[in-house]
Design a protein around this motif. Structure first.
Motif, PDB file in Angstrom:
ATOM      1  N   TRP A   4       5.549   4.160  10.590  1.00 14.82           N
ATOM      2  CA  TRP A   4       4.763   3.039  11.698  1.00 14.82           C
ATOM      3  C   TRP A   4       4.774   3.888  12.945  1.00 14.82           C
ATOM      4  CZ3 TRP A   4       3.726  -1.851  10.582  1.00 14.82           C
ATOM      5  CH2 TRP A   4       3.243  -3.328  11.521  1.00 14.82           C
ATOM      6  N   LEU A  57      -0.972   6.084   7.880  1.00 16.73           N
ATOM      7  CA  LEU A  57      -0.879   6.212   6.461  1.00 16.73           C
ATOM      8  C   LEU A  57      -2.000   7.312   6.193  1.00 16.73           C
ATOM      9  CD1 LEU A  57      -2.349   3.157   7.521  1.00 16.73           C
ATOM     10  CD2 LEU A  57      -3.147   3.079   4.411  1.00 16.73           C
ATOM     11  N   TYR A 107       1.498   0.065  15.238  1.00 18.15           N
ATOM     12  CA  TYR A 107       0.336  -0.007  13.067  1.00 18.15           C
ATOM     13  C   TYR A 107       0.968   1.523  12.653  1.00 18.15           C
ATOM     14  CZ  TYR A 107      -3.670  -1.337  16.413  1.00 18.15           C
ATOM     15  OH  TYR A 107      -4.204  -2.492  16.933  1.00 18.15           O
ATOM     16  N   ALA A 111      -7.952   3.358  10.096  1.00 16.91           N
ATOM     17  CA  ALA A 111      -6.580   2.409  10.084  1.00 16.91           C
ATOM     18  C   ALA A 111      -5.622   3.733  10.913  1.00 16.91           C
ATOM     19  CB  ALA A 111      -6.079   2.664   8.986  1.00 16.91           C
ATOM     20  N   TYR A 171      -9.290   6.525   5.387  1.00 13.64           N
ATOM     21  CA  TYR A 171      -8.314   5.965   6.203  1.00 13.64           C
ATOM     22  C   TYR A 171      -9.919   5.730   7.851  1.00 13.64           C
ATOM     23  CZ  TYR A 171      -5.541   4.439   3.155  1.00 13.64           C
ATOM     24  OH  TYR A 171      -4.651   3.889   2.156  1.00 13.64           O
ATOM     25  N   ILE A 206       1.368   3.822   2.990  1.00  7.87           N
ATOM     26  CA  ILE A 206       1.870   3.990   4.404  1.00  7.87           C
ATOM     27  C   ILE A 206       3.638   4.483   3.983  1.00  7.87           C
ATOM     28  CG2 ILE A 206       3.227   1.925   5.795  1.00  7.87           C
ATOM     29  CD1 ILE A 206       1.398  -0.293   4.334  1.00  7.87           C
ATOM     30  N   ASN A 258       0.792  -1.149  -0.066  1.00  8.05           N
ATOM     31  CA  ASN A 258       0.196   0.261   0.395  1.00  8.05           C
ATOM     32  C   ASN A 258       0.974   1.632  -0.437  1.00  8.05           C
ATOM     33  OD1 ASN A 258      -1.630   2.071   0.052  1.00  8.05           O
ATOM     34  ND2 ASN A 258      -3.304   1.257   2.061  1.00  8.05           N
ATOM     35  N   TYR A 312      -4.077   7.194  10.779  1.00 10.16           N
ATOM     36  CA  TYR A 312      -3.880   7.849   9.569  1.00 10.16           C
ATOM     37  C   TYR A 312      -3.439   9.584   9.233  1.00 10.16           C
ATOM     38  CZ  TYR A 312      -8.578   9.810   9.884  1.00 10.16           C
ATOM     39  OH  TYR A 312      -9.696  10.327  10.095  1.00 10.16           O
ATOM     40  N   ASN A 371      -9.109   0.013   6.543  1.00  9.16           N
ATOM     41  CA  ASN A 371      -8.203  -0.617   6.933  1.00  9.16           C
ATOM     42  C   ASN A 371      -6.680  -0.062   5.638  1.00  9.16           C
ATOM     43  OD1 ASN A 371      -7.727  -2.556   5.051  1.00  9.16           O
ATOM     44  ND2 ASN A 371      -8.535  -4.339   5.968  1.00  9.16           N
ATOM     45  N   VAL A 372      -5.678  -1.065   6.524  1.00 13.97           N
ATOM     46  CA  VAL A 372      -3.850  -0.496   5.625  1.00 13.97           C
ATOM     47  C   VAL A 372      -4.426  -1.698   4.027  1.00 13.97           C
ATOM     48  CG1 VAL A 372      -3.471  -2.745   6.665  1.00 13.97           C
ATOM     49  CG2 VAL A 372      -1.789  -1.384   5.992  1.00 13.97           C
TER      50      VAL A 372
END
Length: 218
Positions: free
Chosen positions: A28, A41, A38, A65, A51, A25, A22, A67, A55-56
């Motif tokens: 982290w 993003l 996680y 997610a 998001y 991303i 993806n 984000y 999800n991712v």
């Protein structure tokens, strides 16, 4: 300013490899001894709401997610990088952000790590409190020093009954610093959001920098 007493591990993720699955991303986030671990993003299509419920893997998912909005830079060089996440009942995503309103929990979880491709950042969580559920990036102009200071004034002057400020950090952060804000909707009151604010205290590769606009807004 505080220094980390925990060793910042070598990045336990390969951002470049994750981007193969993806392209949205770019980082982290890890908060030690919590469930917050996680990818972060940002929608390449410019859709800040995507998001919230994807999800991712870009699959429809009510948990969404972690984000950032497109107004934030992906190089983490903004004054305030605002990370959004949901708080599902299963305790995943940003559910543990809610726990930072508890003083003991707040004291026991001082560090936030952000891993990027070619860099690792350490933030010291100096504040946590409940505020109105508004968009910080819309409410404050973080491109100028006065807008940055206005948010810092909110942090220190907020009358939130559940506010936690790290001892010795009252008024310690200035517009010249870099902060990260973790935000999630309050499970007990959707009109509120709970935020945890950290100040950058470690920049492994020394890449975090910006020009500061001290001019007064028109």
């Amino acid at each position: 300013m505080a220094e980390s007493t925990e060793s910042s591990e070598e990045s336990h993720v390969d951002i470049a490899k994750l981007r193969e699955t993806n392209e949205d991303i770019f980082a982290w986030i890890n908060v030690p001894n919590t469930s917050i671990d996680y990818p972060v993003l940002q929608s390449s299509d410019g859709d800040d709401s995507f998001y919230i419920n994807h999800n991712v893997n870009k699959e429809t998912d009510p948990k969404g997610a972690i984000y950032t909005e497109c107004a934030n830079l992906k190089d983490m060089c903004d004054f305030n990088e605002v990370l959004h996440g949901s708080s599902p009942e299963d305790g995943t995503m940003f559910a543990d952000v809610q726990k930072f309103l508890d003083r003991k929990y707040f004291e026991e979880h001082p560090y936030i790590y952000v891993y990027m491709e070619g860099n690792a950042l350490i933030y010291y969580a100096f504040a946590a409190y409940s505020r109105s559920n508004t968009r910080l990036l819309e409410e404050y102009d973080f491109t100028c020093a006065s807008g940055c200071q206005a948010f810092l004034d909110e942090i220190y002057n907020s009358r939130s009954m559940t506010k936690n400020i790290r001892s010795g950090w009252e008024g310690a952060v200035a517009p010249e610093n870099f902060i990260i804000t973790l935000t999630t909707t309050d499970n007990t009151d959707p009109s509120k959001q709970i935020i945890v604010v950290g100040c950058l205290v470690g920049d492994v590769m020394g890449k975090i920098d910006r020009e500061i606009d001290y001019s007064e807004p028109e």
